[in-house]
Design a protein around this motif. Structure first.
Motif, PDB file in Angstrom:
ATOM      1  N   ALA A 216       0.239   4.999  -9.019  1.00 18.92           N
ATOM      2  CA  ALA A 216      -1.051   4.799  -9.697  1.00 18.92           C
ATOM      3  C   ALA A 216      -2.108   5.759  -9.132  1.00 18.92           C
ATOM      4  O   ALA A 216      -2.879   6.374  -9.873  1.00 18.92           O
ATOM      5  CB  ALA A 216      -1.503   3.348  -9.544  1.00 18.92           C
ATOM      6  N   LEU A 217      -2.111   5.908  -7.805  1.00 17.16           N
ATOM      7  CA  LEU A 217      -3.067   6.825  -7.183  1.00 17.16           C
ATOM      8  C   LEU A 217      -2.759   8.273  -7.562  1.00 17.16           C
ATOM      9  O   LEU A 217      -3.660   9.059  -7.860  1.00 17.16           O
ATOM     10  CB  LEU A 217      -3.016   6.632  -5.657  1.00 17.16           C
ATOM     11  CG  LEU A 217      -4.075   7.334  -4.816  1.00 17.16           C
ATOM     12  CD1 LEU A 217      -5.488   7.065  -5.315  1.00 17.16           C
ATOM     13  CD2 LEU A 217      -3.947   6.912  -3.342  1.00 17.16           C
TER      14      LEU A 217
ATOM     15  N   VAL B 205       0.809  -1.224   0.000  1.00 10.84           N
ATOM     16  CA  VAL B 205       0.000   0.000   0.000  1.00 10.84           C
ATOM     17  C   VAL B 205       0.842   1.274   0.000  1.00 10.84           C
ATOM     18  O   VAL B 205       0.459   2.271  -0.615  1.00 10.84           O
ATOM     19  CB  VAL B 205      -1.018  -0.023   1.171  1.00 10.84           C
ATOM     20  CG1 VAL B 205      -0.317   0.016   2.517  1.00 10.84           C
ATOM     21  CG2 VAL B 205      -2.024   1.108   1.033  1.00 10.84           C
ATOM     22  N   TYR B 206       1.995   1.261   0.666  1.00  5.09           N
ATOM     23  CA  TYR B 206       2.839   2.470   0.667  1.00  5.09           C
ATOM     24  C   TYR B 206       3.936   2.393  -0.399  1.00  5.09           C
ATOM     25  O   TYR B 206       4.834   3.222  -0.427  1.00  5.09           O
ATOM     26  CB  TYR B 206       3.499   2.667   2.036  1.00  5.09           C
ATOM     27  CG  TYR B 206       2.527   2.854   3.179  1.00  5.09           C
ATOM     28  CD1 TYR B 206       1.712   3.990   3.246  1.00  5.09           C
ATOM     29  CD2 TYR B 206       2.424   1.909   4.193  1.00  5.09           C
ATOM     30  CE1 TYR B 206       0.814   4.152   4.298  1.00  5.09           C
ATOM     31  CE2 TYR B 206       1.534   2.075   5.252  1.00  5.09           C
ATOM     32  CZ  TYR B 206       0.734   3.199   5.292  1.00  5.09           C
ATOM     33  OH  TYR B 206      -0.147   3.369   6.325  1.00  5.09           O
TER      34      TYR B 206
ATOM     35  N   SER C  91      -7.567   2.829   4.529  1.00  3.80           N
ATOM     36  CA  SER C  91      -7.601   1.800   5.581  1.00  3.80           C
ATOM     37  C   SER C  91      -6.234   1.682   6.248  1.00  3.80           C
ATOM     38  O   SER C  91      -6.141   1.540   7.469  1.00  3.80           O
ATOM     39  CB  SER C  91      -7.950   0.422   5.019  1.00  3.80           C
ATOM     40  OG  SER C  91      -9.049   0.491   4.210  1.00  3.80           O
ATOM     41  N   ALA C  92      -5.176   1.722   5.437  1.00  6.64           N
ATOM     42  CA  ALA C  92      -3.831   1.601   6.000  1.00  6.64           C
ATOM     43  C   ALA C  92      -3.537   2.797   6.916  1.00  6.64           C
ATOM     44  O   ALA C  92      -3.008   2.626   8.025  1.00  6.64           O
ATOM     45  CB  ALA C  92      -2.796   1.526   4.879  1.00  6.64           C
TER      46      ALA C  92
ATOM     47  N   GLY D 163     -10.773   1.894  -5.422  1.00  4.52           N
ATOM     48  CA  GLY D 163     -10.114   0.724  -4.843  1.00  4.52           C
ATOM     49  C   GLY D 163      -8.775   1.087  -4.225  1.00  4.52           C
ATOM     50  O   GLY D 163      -8.428   0.631  -3.127  1.00  4.52           O
ATOM     51  N   LEU D 164      -8.007   1.912  -4.935  1.00  2.00           N
ATOM     52  CA  LEU D 164      -6.705   2.357  -4.416  1.00  2.00           C
ATOM     53  C   LEU D 164      -6.901   3.191  -3.153  1.00  2.00           C
ATOM     54  O   LEU D 164      -6.156   3.060  -2.168  1.00  2.00           O
ATOM     55  CB  LEU D 164      -5.965   3.184  -5.473  1.00  2.00           C
ATOM     56  CG  LEU D 164      -5.614   2.479  -6.793  1.00  2.00           C
ATOM     57  CD1 LEU D 164      -5.153   3.497  -7.842  1.00  2.00           C
ATOM     58  CD2 LEU D 164      -4.525   1.428  -6.569  1.00  2.00           C
ATOM     59  N   GLU D 165      -7.906   4.060  -3.182  1.00  2.00           N
ATOM     60  CA  GLU D 165      -8.164   4.934  -2.024  1.00  2.00           C
ATOM     61  C   GLU D 165      -8.578   4.128  -0.804  1.00  2.00           C
ATOM     62  O   GLU D 165      -8.169   4.437   0.314  1.00  2.00           O
ATOM     63  CB  GLU D 165      -9.276   5.934  -2.365  1.00  2.00           C
ATOM     64  CG  GLU D 165      -8.824   7.038  -3.295  1.00  2.00           C
ATOM     65  CD  GLU D 165      -9.952   7.998  -3.627  1.00  2.00           C
ATOM     66  OE1 GLU D 165     -11.094   7.528  -3.849  1.00  2.00           O
ATOM     67  OE2 GLU D 165      -9.689   9.212  -3.660  1.00  2.00           O
TER      68      GLU D 165
END
Lengths: 82, 334
Positions: free
Chosen positions: B41-42, B33-34, B79-80, B72-74
Motif C-alpha cells: 500500500a505504501l 508494519v513490515y 516508528s517501527a 498514516g502508513l508512513e
C-alpha cells in the motif's frame, strides 16, 4: 545562505587539486589518463577518479576499496549495491 | 496496478482506479508494519511520485485523501524503524563499521558469488529491479534540501549515477541491460507483484527519506551506507555473473559499480556527510539512523533470500517466466 569563502570556485587555470589520504585512494578531478608501468594508458572521464595507492586493487590503477581493514566476523555490508 | 496483498493495498488500488474508498485509519493501524499488505500500500502511494501506474490519473499524486492515508502508513513504518533499528553512538562509529570488510562474509553477495545458481541470480535481479530501474531517483529529492559543499557533491554523484549526461550509461539503463542478459522482462514495474515485502520495505525507506525534508539527514545517511558497501558487494556480484556466464551487460553493471562507488564513497563521506553536518550538526543522529536503518532492512531482506534459497524455495511471490536461454554450457561449481 551564502557560501563560505573557502567554497569560492578556483579559477580555471588553477593547479589541479589532488586529495591524498593516509589510508585510501588519491582523489583526482577527472577526466584523467593514467600511464602504467608497461607504457600502456588507461583513461576515465568520471568527474572524480579514485587512484589506488595500496596496490591491492584488482582493477588497478582504479581503487576498488581493497585497502579496507578486514575483520574475521561474517557479514555482507548492509546495503543494496548502488 | 499490482495485485492486492490484503485490505490496505486492495483499497489503495481501488481508490487509484476510482472504484472504491480508501482504507480506514483503523485498517492502517491494524496491519503488520513490515507485512506484504502495508508495504505494498505504501509502495503504491509512493509510485505516484515516480512513474505512476497505467490507468491512474497522474494528479492523484497530490490527492489529499490519499496523502492522509500515506501519512498514516508512513508514521507506522517510521516508528517501527526508529524502534527496531540498533543505532551506533556517532556518525564516525556508524561509518567506521561499514568500512571493515569481513574475511569470511555470509551475506547474499557472498552466497551468489560462491554458489549462486542461475535461477537465484535471476530472482535477485528481479527483486532488485524495483530499485535499480529507478536507481538514484529517490536520492535526487534531497538536492533542494542541501546547500554548499553537500549539495555540490551530492549533485556530482547523482550526475554520475545518471550516466554523466549519456543515456546509454544511466545506471538504471545498465540494469535494464543486465536484466536482458538474464532473460528477464526489463520493463519498469514488471516484477512488482513478484517482489517480497522485505524488498518493498527497502525501496519504501528510500522514498520515505527522500520525500521528507525533515528526514534529509536520514536520506544522506542511507545514501552513504549504500555507496560505502556497494563496491565490495558489486565485486562479488560481478564474479557471480562471470562464473555463471550471465553475459557482458550483467558483468558490466556490477564492474561499473565497483569503480564508481569506490569514488562515490569518498565523496559522500568527505563532502556530503561532512558538508551537511558542518552546516546542520543537529542532524548527526538522523545520519546515524539512516545508515543503521539501511543495514537493518537489508539484513532482513538478506535473511529472507538466503532462507528461501537454502531451502530450495523461490524467494518471489510469483514465478518468473521460464528462461529460453540454454544454460548447459555453464560449468557447475560446488
Amino acid at each position: 545562505m551564502p557560501n563560505s569563502p573557502s567554497e569560492t570556485p578556483r579559477p580555471p587555470d588553477a593547479p589541479r587539486r589532488i586529495k591524498v589520504q593516509r589510508r585510501g585512494p588519491l582523489l583526482v578531478e577527472g577526466p584523467v589518463e593514467v600511464e602504467l608501468e608497461d607504457g600502456t594508458t588507461v583513461s576515465s572521464d568520471r568527474f572524480r577518479v579514485a587512484l589506488c595507492t595500496c596496490r591491492r586493487s584488482r582493477r588497478y590503477p582504479w581503487c576498488d576499496t581493497s585497502h579496507r581493514a578486514r575483520s574475521s566476523g561474517p557479514g555482507d555490508g548492509p546495503a543494496a549495491e548502488n | 496496478m499490482p495485485t492486492a496483498r490484503g485490505p490496505l493495498s486492495e483499497a489503495v488500488g481501488a481508490h487509484l482506479l476510482g472504484t472504491g474508498p480508501l482504507p480506514s485509519p483503523e485498517a492502517v493501524a491494524a496491519a503488520p508494519v513490515y507485512g506484504d499488505d502495508l508495504q505494498l500500500a505504501l509502495y503504491q502511494c509512493y509510485e505516484l511520485h515516480y512513474r505512476g501506474f497505467a490507468g491512474v490519473r497522474p494528479d492523484l499524486e497530490w490527492d489529499p485523501g490519499l496523502l492522509g492515508v500515506r501519512a498514516g502508513l508512513e508514521r507506522r513504518f517510521l516508528s517501527a524503524l526508529r524502534a527496531d533499528t540498533p543505532v551506533h553512538d556517532s556518525v564516525a562509529d556508524a561509518v567506521g563499521a561499514l568500512l571493515v570488510e569481513p574475511v569470511h562474509g555470509e551475506g547474499v553477495s557472498h552466497f551468489l558469488r560462491d554458489e549462486g545458481e542461475w535461477w537465484q541470480l535471476r530472482e535477485y535481479a528481479a527483486q532488485r529491479s524495483l530499485y535499480h530501474l529507478k536507481e538514484a531517483d529517490p536520492h535526487a529529492w534531497v538536492l533542494p534540501r542541501l546547500w554548499g559543499r553537500a549539495k555540490a557533491a551530492m549533485a556530482a554523484v547523482e550526475f554520475d549515477e545518471y550516466g554523466g549526461g549519456r543515456a546509454d550509461r544511466v545506471h538504471a539503463r545498465l540494469f535494464a541491460d543486465l536484466m536482458t542478459d538474464l532473460d528477464l522482462d526489463a520493463a519498469y514495474g514488471a516484477h512488482l507483484d513478484a517482489a517480497s515485502a522485505e524488498c518493498l520495505a527497502t525501496v519504501n525507506m528510500m522514498s520515505l527519506f527522500g520525500l521528507h525534508r525533515s528526514l534529509r539527514g536520514a536520506l544522506v545517511g542511507h545514501f552513504a551506507a549504500v555507496e560505502i558497501t556497494s563496491s565490495p558487494g558489486s565485486r562479488r556480484l560481478a564474479e557471480a555473473m562471470r562464473r555463471t556466464g550471465a553475459g557482458p551487460a550483467a558483468e558490466h553493471f556490477y564492474d561499473e559499480h565497483v569503480e564508481a562507488d569506490a569514488v562515490h564513497e569518498q565523496i559522500v563521506r568527505h563532502e556530503v556527510i561532512d558538508g551537511l553536518l558542518e552546516q546542520e550538526p543537529h542532524l548527526a543522529a538522523d545520519v546515524v539512523f539512516g545508515i543503521d536503518a539501511t543495514g537493518y532492512l537489508e539484513e532482513r531482506l538478506g535473511t529472507r533470500l538466503l532462507a528461501d534459497w537454502r531451502a530450495g524455495r523461490s524467494s518471489l511471490r510469483t514465478p518468473l517466466p521460464a528462461t529460453h536461454r540454454v544454460r548447459e554450457e555453464i560449468p557447475h561449481t560446488s
